[in-house]
Design a protein around this motif. Structure first.
Motif, PDB file in Angstrom:
ATOM      1  N   PHE A 125      60.002  79.911  21.206  1.00  0.00           N
ATOM      2  CA  PHE A 125      59.367  78.500  20.485  1.00  0.00           C
ATOM      3  C   PHE A 125      60.026  78.278  19.334  1.00  0.00           C
ATOM      4  N   VAL A 126      59.924  76.920  19.000  1.00  0.00           N
ATOM      5  CA  VAL A 126      60.300  76.591  17.752  1.00  0.00           C
ATOM      6  C   VAL A 126      59.579  75.104  17.290  1.00  0.00           C
ATOM      7  N   ARG A 127      59.186  74.933  16.180  1.00  0.00           N
ATOM      8  CA  ARG A 127      58.252  73.964  15.980  1.00  0.00           C
ATOM      9  C   ARG A 127      58.359  73.605  14.173  1.00  0.00           C
ATOM     10  N   GLY A 128      58.246  72.133  14.187  1.00  0.00           N
ATOM     11  CA  GLY A 128      58.161  71.729  12.823  1.00  0.00           C
ATOM     12  C   GLY A 128      56.636  70.999  12.498  1.00  0.00           C
ATOM     13  N   ASP A 129      56.256  71.105  11.347  1.00  0.00           N
ATOM     14  CA  ASP A 129      55.057  70.527  10.985  1.00  0.00           C
ATOM     15  C   ASP A 129      55.244  69.564   9.578  1.00  0.00           C
ATOM     16  N   VAL A 130      54.270  68.581   9.660  1.00  0.00           N
ATOM     17  CA  VAL A 130      54.263  67.934   8.240  1.00  0.00           C
ATOM     18  C   VAL A 130      52.859  67.746   7.840  1.00  0.00           C
ATOM     19  N   LEU A 131      52.551  67.881   6.799  1.00  0.00           N
ATOM     20  CA  LEU A 131      51.230  67.858   6.271  1.00  0.00           C
ATOM     21  C   LEU A 131      51.193  66.855   4.927  1.00  0.00           C
ATOM     22  N   LYS A 132      50.142  65.780   5.114  1.00  0.00           N
ATOM     23  CA  LYS A 132      49.889  64.876   4.011  1.00  0.00           C
ATOM     24  C   LYS A 132      48.466  64.991   3.306  1.00  0.00           C
ATOM     25  N   PRO A 133      48.390  65.346   2.169  1.00  0.00           N
ATOM     26  CA  PRO A 133      46.970  65.341   1.694  1.00  0.00           C
ATOM     27  C   PRO A 133      46.523  63.735   1.249  1.00  0.00           C
ATOM     28  N   ILE A 134      45.502  63.530   1.722  1.00  0.00           N
ATOM     29  CA  ILE A 134      45.043  61.980   1.468  1.00  0.00           C
ATOM     30  C   ILE A 134      43.784  61.973   0.493  1.00  0.00           C
ATOM     31  N   SER A 135      43.241  63.370   0.204  1.00  0.00           N
ATOM     32  CA  SER A 135      42.105  63.232  -0.961  1.00  0.00           C
ATOM     33  C   SER A 135      42.168  64.717  -1.371  1.00  0.00           C
ATOM     34  N   PRO A 136      41.595  64.998  -2.389  1.00  0.00           N
ATOM     35  CA  PRO A 136      41.457  66.456  -2.982  1.00  0.00           C
ATOM     36  C   PRO A 136      40.853  67.309  -1.849  1.00  0.00           C
ATOM     37  N   TYR A 137      40.330  66.959  -0.794  1.00  0.00           N
ATOM     38  CA  TYR A 137      39.605  67.828   0.236  1.00  0.00           C
ATOM     39  C   TYR A 137      39.912  67.462   1.709  1.00  0.00           C
ATOM     40  N   VAL A 138      40.846  66.548   1.843  1.00  0.00           N
ATOM     41  CA  VAL A 138      41.154  66.075   3.294  1.00  0.00           C
ATOM     42  C   VAL A 138      42.650  66.118   3.044  1.00  0.00           C
ATOM     43  N   ALA A 139      43.267  66.562   4.397  1.00  0.00           N
ATOM     44  CA  ALA A 139      44.524  66.332   4.669  1.00  0.00           C
ATOM     45  C   ALA A 139      45.009  66.089   6.254  1.00  0.00           C
ATOM     46  N   LEU A 140      46.109  65.289   6.418  1.00  0.00           N
ATOM     47  CA  LEU A 140      46.206  64.948   7.829  1.00  0.00           C
ATOM     48  C   LEU A 140      47.568  65.748   8.327  1.00  0.00           C
ATOM     49  N   THR A 141      47.741  66.324   9.525  1.00  0.00           N
ATOM     50  CA  THR A 141      48.899  67.028   9.733  1.00  0.00           C
ATOM     51  C   THR A 141      49.234  66.666  11.140  1.00  0.00           C
ATOM     52  N   ALA A 142      50.587  66.819  11.285  1.00  0.00           N
ATOM     53  CA  ALA A 142      51.037  66.390  12.758  1.00  0.00           C
ATOM     54  C   ALA A 142      52.349  67.502  13.073  1.00  0.00           C
ATOM     55  N   GLY A 143      52.625  67.895  13.943  1.00  0.00           N
ATOM     56  CA  GLY A 143      53.546  69.065  14.382  1.00  0.00           C
ATOM     57  C   GLY A 143      53.977  68.501  15.913  1.00  0.00           C
ATOM     58  N   VAL A 144      55.332  68.844  16.068  1.00  0.00           N
ATOM     59  CA  VAL A 144      56.204  68.716  17.302  1.00  0.00           C
ATOM     60  C   VAL A 144      56.780  69.890  17.493  1.00  0.00           C
ATOM     61  N   GLY A 145      57.118  70.484  18.828  1.00  0.00           N
ATOM     62  CA  GLY A 145      57.643  71.730  18.930  1.00  0.00           C
ATOM     63  C   GLY A 145      58.621  71.816  20.318  1.00  0.00           C
ATOM     64  N   TYR A 146      59.444  72.782  20.517  1.00  0.00           N
ATOM     65  CA  TYR A 146      60.102  73.005  21.845  1.00  0.00           C
ATOM     66  C   TYR A 146      59.495  74.383  22.140  1.00  0.00           C
ATOM     67  N   GLU A 147      59.132  74.453  23.588  1.00  0.00           N
ATOM     68  CA  GLU A 147      58.995  75.980  23.989  1.00  0.00           C
ATOM     69  C   GLU A 147      59.624  75.969  25.627  1.00  0.00           C
ATOM     70  N   ARG A 148      59.756  77.234  25.877  1.00  0.00           N
ATOM     71  CA  ARG A 148      60.508  77.624  27.080  1.00  0.00           C
ATOM     72  C   ARG A 148      59.428  79.002  27.534  1.00  0.00           C
TER      73      ARG A 148
END
Length: 564
Positions: free
Chosen positions: A261-284
């Motif tokens: 497995f290998v994976r990368g993630d990005v996280l973006k805080p949009i307020s002091p209490y909420v954050a959005l996140t997205a990730g993509v990975g490759y697995e075998r």
């Protein structure tokens, strides 16, 4: 990677953008992307007390003798047993270590020729030892009895006729590294695990149904590494990169699982209490096994323990394989230091995949948690992950009737409710499967009283080579629902009351399988007189396997224990 509660890398990356008190609440919970049952990179590991905290070490070995009675309320049969047991309860809390052990060996002498003598091993050990500031050694061990075949009997109170029950042993150990290199937080861990299951007794399966292959043992290994940068340290968003390798080798039919497995993630805080996140990975992922040897008529051969004999020269056959990209996106919400909610939706294993976790600590002594999981699993790996997710300080009970430590284990710390093993131990499964489900737990402590509640659902889609000799689970599913409650109350410094209750529902789509329902309750009163302690317990239990069989029984126990 089989760490699963989706408190992901994203959770840690958002910390710097949020209030420091909230960051402290979830410090150290970063983990590689989830794929299986609830857990994290080092789940269940309690941080060692701060320097200057008094060290506490307690070791209490004991011996016990008891008399048990079990009455069949349907047929009127009454049997008695004499029980001899030896065990130890131990706990350590020091600046470097957090650990607890509860182990009991019991031999039951039957006073009826219908029931043979019985040996029971029951125990749980969980611990973490801080070798250096950045390096911790984490481990756990489990001994319990559990159901073997999901289609069969469900004797939740283990007295008398206990068909379809296997003695199980499992353990794991490994180092956990957490360090920093400038703005980059670096994590790594390695786990070595082993699980063994004895051959079960037969019970509650309709005549003519095909037999299942019996799990014997497995060794599994897991290695992970991660690098995380929090939001604002280098870029306005947080970044993470994770990689892992996992292998499981089982004795039955030389089964083998490998995952990369290998994976990368990005996280973006949009307020002091909420954050959005997205990730993509490759697995075998690839799982394979050999065929069972067959006789002249094409029937699979079994050994003296009822397990398939492996054809030594046969080719390896693929049970499951996936090779490609997966992805998900999610949201993290932390409105205050008591509440944390995280959810992820994406595509994985060729279909929709949903994971998440919600946690609410109403007060210092009230904590609730709900986790949704999804992952490709083997029995040994899922049990290892469940064991690692159990707390290093847990509730001990004197329940001689129940299946100790194979359901929910409740914490005594007040910072976590504990963990449940029901997802793995609904039945012993030899084949690879996709496990999806939900676990919820509540733990409440008030003065001398402790209340714990666990409930959940799990679904397993089974994979096996098509048309392999003796293999009947190809393309089938099974599922279970469970609920468990525990109440403990200390009446004084030397006496107390414990009550346990449970209900389980099991269903299999194997041809001819019947739904199974089991429920029961036990209550125990204990009184200590110095080193000598006494226990009185009663239990009531009922289970049905479709229209095939039904059992209703009552139990009673009187025991005396000497603690050294």
């Amino acid at each position: 990677m089989t760490a699963a509660r989706p408190v992901l890398i994203a959770s840690a990356l958002a910390l710097a953008a949020w209030p420091s008190a909230l960051a402290a609440q979830v410090q150290g919970m970063a983990a590689p992307p989830s794929t299986s049952a609830p857990g994290s990179a080092a789940p269940g590991v309690a941080p060692a007390p701060a320097g200057g905290t008094p060290s506490r070490v307690r070791i209490a070995p004991y011996i016990e003798v008891g008399q048990l009675l079990s009455a069949d309320l349907n047929g009127g049969d009454v049997v008695t047993f004499t029980s001899l047991a030896a065990g130890v309860n131990a706990q350590a809390s020091t600046p470097r270590a957090q650990a607890q052990l509860s182990y009991r060996y019991e031999h039951r002498f039957g006073w009826n020729d219908r029931y043979a003598d019985d040996d029971i091993h029951s125990g749980l050990a969980r611990g973490a030892y801080r070798l250096t500031r950045d390096l911790t050694l984490d481990g756990g061990a489990l001994a319990t009895r559990t159901r073997s075949d999901i289609r069969g009997a469900a004797p939740g109170v283990l007295v008398g006729d206990t068909g379809n029950i296997s003695q199980l042993y499992s353990a794991y150990i490994g180092p956990v590294l957490t360090t920093r290199a400038g703005p980059v937080q670096i994590g790594a861990n390695y786990r070595l695990g082993y699980t063994r299951v004895d051959t079960p007794g037969f019970g509650g399966i309709a005549p003519g149904q095909p037999r299942l292959d019996y799990f014997s043992d497995s060794w599994n290994q897991l290695a992970t590494v991660s690098a995380n940068v929090r939001p604002g340290a280098v870029l306005p968003v947080g970044l993470s990169l994770n990689a892992s390798y996992e292998r499981d080798d089982a004795g039955q039919l030389a089964q083998r699982y490998e995952g990369w497995f290998v994976r990368g993630d990005v996280l973006k805080p949009i307020s002091p209490y909420v954050a959005l996140t997205a990730g993509v990975g490759y697995e075998r992922i690839e799982s394979s096994q050999r065929d069972a040897a067959v006789d002249a008529a094409g029937r699979p051969l079994v050994d003296s323990r009822g397990r398939f004999v492996t054809a030594p020269t046969g080719p390896r056959r693929i049970a499951y394989r996936t090779d490609g990209v997966y992805y998900d996106a999610g949201v993290i919400w932390r409105p205050d230091r008591r509440t944390s909610v995280e959810g992820h939706v994406g595509e994985r294993y060729g279909s929709l995949s949903v994971t998440g976790v919600a946690r609410y600590q109403a007060s210092r002594n009230v904590v609730m948690q709900v986790a949704v999981y999804d992952g490709i699993q083997t029995f040994g790996r899922q049990l290892r992950d469940g064991l690692s997710n159990l707390p290093t300080n847990f509730v001990e009970t004197r329940d001689a009737f129940g299946q100790q430590f194979n359901g929910c284990v409740f914490s005594t710390s007040g910072t976590t409710p504990g963990g449940c093993l029901n997802d793995a131990l609904q039945s012993v499964q030899t084949s690879l499967y996709r496990a999806r489900g939900l676990d919820a737990m509540v733990s409440i402590t008030r003065g001398r009283s402790t209340l714990g509640l666990g409930l959940g659902y799990t679904n397993r889609r089974l994979f096996a080579p098509q048309n392999a000799p003796g293999i009947v689970v190809y393309g089938t599913e099974d599922e279970s629902w469970y609920a468990q409650i525990f109440f403990g109350h200390a009446l004084g410094p030397n006496s107390g009351l414990n009550v346990n209750g449970f209900v389980n529902y099991y269903a299999s789509k194997l041809a001819g399988a019947e739904d199974v329902v089991s429920l029961g309750s036990t209550a125990s009163y204990y009184r200590n007189f110095g080193r000598l302690g006494t226990t009185a317990s009663v239990g009531l239990y009922h289970f049905t396997v479709g229209d095939l069989s039904s059992a209703l029984s009552a139990q009673a126990l009187i025991a005396a224990r000497y603690q050294f």
